[in-house]
Design an enzyme around this catalytic site. Structure first.
Site, PDB file in Angstrom:
ATOM      1  N   GLU A 332     -38.050  -9.744 -78.415  1.00  0.00           N
ATOM      2  CA  GLU A 332     -39.268  -9.089 -78.894  1.00  0.00           C
ATOM      3  C   GLU A 332     -39.852  -8.128 -77.854  1.00  0.00           C
ATOM      4  OE1 GLU A 332     -40.348 -12.811 -81.858  1.00  0.00           O
ATOM      5  OE2 GLU A 332     -41.112 -12.765 -79.811  1.00  0.00           O
ATOM      6  N   ASP A 356     -40.026 -19.733 -76.963  1.00  0.00           N
ATOM      7  CA  ASP A 356     -41.409 -19.933 -77.371  1.00  0.00           C
ATOM      8  C   ASP A 356     -41.900 -21.254 -76.786  1.00  0.00           C
ATOM      9  OD1 ASP A 356     -41.283 -17.691 -78.936  1.00  0.00           O
ATOM     10  OD2 ASP A 356     -41.544 -18.718 -80.848  1.00  0.00           O
ATOM     11  N   HIS A 522     -44.760 -17.187 -74.921  1.00  0.00           N
ATOM     12  CA  HIS A 522     -43.397 -17.268 -74.396  1.00  0.00           C
ATOM     13  C   HIS A 522     -43.381 -17.829 -72.975  1.00  0.00           C
ATOM     14  CE1 HIS A 522     -42.292 -13.706 -77.247  1.00  0.00           C
ATOM     15  NE2 HIS A 522     -42.106 -14.871 -77.843  1.00  0.00           N
TER      16      HIS A 522
END
Length: 585
Positions: A332, A356, A522
């Site tokens: 991401e 995550d 994260h």
């Protein structure tokens, strides 16, 4: 590769004083160089190289000659060693952006500790912080050994200094833009420039389409990679509902595109000379990227296969070409987690897990859902680290060291271990409602018992960057317990169960507090308890550490930090970093 410069400083008084110290001083330099080169390795697997000054440094002329030699030889980290008194401001290393330390021999024959204190005062006064290395025990003047505590500090300093040097002049490559409003993927160019000495390069994700459509990749390597994938990447269950399942022909096409995307992402980072032979000279150069990020969601993944395969395989220590150094690619386009991964990689030379920080499971909640009572390191609860996408396949924990699960530098990874990592991973058709463009998602379960360190770099308005660190262990759960917990979320993603080491106070009062104080969605997970190395690295870069569970005796920062407070080291760190400012500002 950047080299370590060893500066043997000496009492410059000729006529009996200097002459009596020449051999002892130079022997210290040689011993330090031997220790470093025999212990530490560059990310390419080669031993770290040291450069020793041509002569002992007794005054400014020899200090200048040493600086000129270091510039010629590519020295990027400086270690001064001495057994005696020297003239501080005349012999000190004045290169402002080069990490530096001074080892003063603890002996009574000559006042090495006096010089150490004097030269460190000079460094502090001139605003050029240096690390102080001084053994706890007095040695005899003729003792050529390096005590263990001194060895630890030399190596801790050198690891962090090399990380600083290896980042300098490299690039962060943002492949795409901001992913789903995630703050970490708002790439802050001043941060990379001022704190890490890096450039930021950006490309639009249509560059992937252009290269796929026009065939700008190594076609022979593509065929090799696709065949390797079919043999080594077993497909797992399709968890899509019957209505959302994609046709076999579509899935095959997604594999083909995923492999091309991996090749293209690598070429964008580091270039590929084969492209020049194909007539694509500009594309062959790459972006000199030591770390990158792939936006993916949503503009890309609503239309094309997700980046899970490219991120998972590039972050791993092996692919169709065999065992090799991992690339660092952030999911991401989270550049801050990418920088955190880069820190861990440069300090350990190992692959990094991107995850995550998904769920805190208390012992009571686990008991309620599964009937199982957590014990051992997990008795206080666990964190579910489960990436909404890929993670390095090294993260399966199928490599071993001394019979225990590990993640190792690529040159220690065997072909059999690489196969075990691949065999422990299944590839599932991505969930169509999340990824309309298709793609493949990895699934594995990290073996328990690995010492690991989770870290995260965050940007705070008005403060700048700040680092948080949590040392702990991966955890094994009984299969039925893992399934009971894991099946509550998307099961196509890799899972690491993590138990941070608790201290009973602050953010590490309990596992809930760790989760509650984590600064973003994260985290980067590195093999080993490397919190102390991360703290040293952060100090070199002037990045304060606001949350950690490292024991105080292991914390090693420049001596100037003591002037900002010795009772609360966390507060002193903030004041020192603010005072000295970003390393490259």
């Amino acid at each position: 590769m950047p080299k370590i410069g060893i500066r043997p400083t000496i009492d410059g008084r000729l006529g009996g004083v200097r002459e009596s110290l020449e051999k002892q001083t130079m022997d210290m330099a040689k011993a330090a160089a031997k220790l470093i080169s025999a212990t530490l390795f560059y990310p390419n697997g080669k031993p770290v190289e040291c450069v020793i000054a041509d002569t002992c440094i007794g005054g400014v002329a020899e200090a200048s000659a040493c600086a000129e030699k270091f510039a010629r030889e590519g020295v990027a980290v400086s270690l001064t060693v001495t057994p005696c008194w020297c003239y501080g401001s005349e012999t000190m290393d004045m290169t402002p952006q080069m990490p530096k330390a001074v080892w003063g021999f603890n002996g009574t024959e000559r006042p090495g500790a006096v010089y150490l204190a004097a030269v460190l005062a000079g460094h502090t006064q001139k605003g050029i912080p240096a690390f102080s290395i001084y053994g706890r025990e007095v040695q005899d003047g003729g003792d050529k050994t390096i005590p263990l505590d001194v060895q630890e500090k030399i190596l801790q300093f050198t690891r962090a200094g090399l990380a600083v040097a290896l980042m300098r002049g490299k690039s962060y490559l943002g492949m795409g833009g901001v992913s789903m409003g995630i703050a970490g993927s708002i790439v802050d160019q001043p941060f990379f420039e001022q704190y890490l000495g890096m450039r930021v390069e950006t490309i639009d994700m249509t560059e992937f389409l252009r290269r796929m459509d026009k065939g700008i990749y190594d076609h022979a390597e593509y065929q090799k990679a696709l065949a390797w994938v079919k043999k080594n990447c077993p497909e797992g269950k399709d968890y899509n509902s019957p209505k959302m399942k994609r046709a076999r022909k579509t899935l095959n096409s997604e594999w083909e595109k995923s492999v091309k995307m991996a090749l293209i992402a690598r070429d964008l980072m580091v270039g590929n000379p084969k492209l020049a032979k194909m007539g694509f000279g500009e594309e062959a150069q790459g972006h000199n990227a030591i770390v990158s990020g792939f936006q993916g969601q949503r503009q890309w993944t609503d239309y094309q296969p997700n980046g899970d395969f490219l991120e998972a395989i590039l972050n791993s220590s092996f692919d169709w070409n065999g065992i090799r150094a991992p690339y660092i690619v952030a999911t991401e386009n989270d550049c801050l987690n990418g920088a955190s991964m880069l820190f861990g990689h440069l300090l350990t030379n190992t692959a990094q897990i991107f995850a995550d920080v998904r769920t805190y499971w208390s012992a009571d909640a686990v008991k309620r859902v599964s009937g199982h009572r957590l014990s051992g390191a997990a008795s206080g609860g666990i964190l579910h680290l489960i990436n909404s996408g890929p993670a390095t396949l090294d993260g399966t924990g199928r490599q071993e060291r001394h019979g225990e699960p590990a993640m190792k530098p690529f040159w220690e990874v065997t072909a059999a271990e690489a196969k075990k990592c691949l065999a422990a991973t299944t590839w599932h058709p991505s969930m169509t409602e999340y990824f309309p463009g298709g793609g493949w998602s990895t699934r594995f379960l990290t073996r328990g018992g690995m010492p690991v360190t989770m870290c995260r770099l965050n940007l705070v308005r008005g403060l700048g960057p700040a680092l948080q660190i949590a040392e702990g262990w991966t955890v094994d759960l009984p299969e039925n317990v893992h399934d009971a917990l894991d099946q509550r979320t998307n099961p196509t993603w890799p899972t690491t169960w993590f138990a941070p080491r608790l201290t009973g106070h602050g953010a590490f009062r309990d596992v809930y507090s760790v989760m509650n104080n984590w600064g973003a969605n994260h985290g980067s997970i590195s093999y080993g308890h490397i919190g102390a190395d991360l703290i040293s690295l952060a100090a070199m870069l002037r990045i304060p550490v606001y949350m950690h569970n490292v024991d105080n005796p292991k914390i090693f920062r420049p001596s100037a930090w003591a002037a900002f407070g010795t009772q609360c080291l966390e507060s002193a760190d903030y004041r020192a970093c603010a005072n000295f400012g970003p390393l490259y500002a």
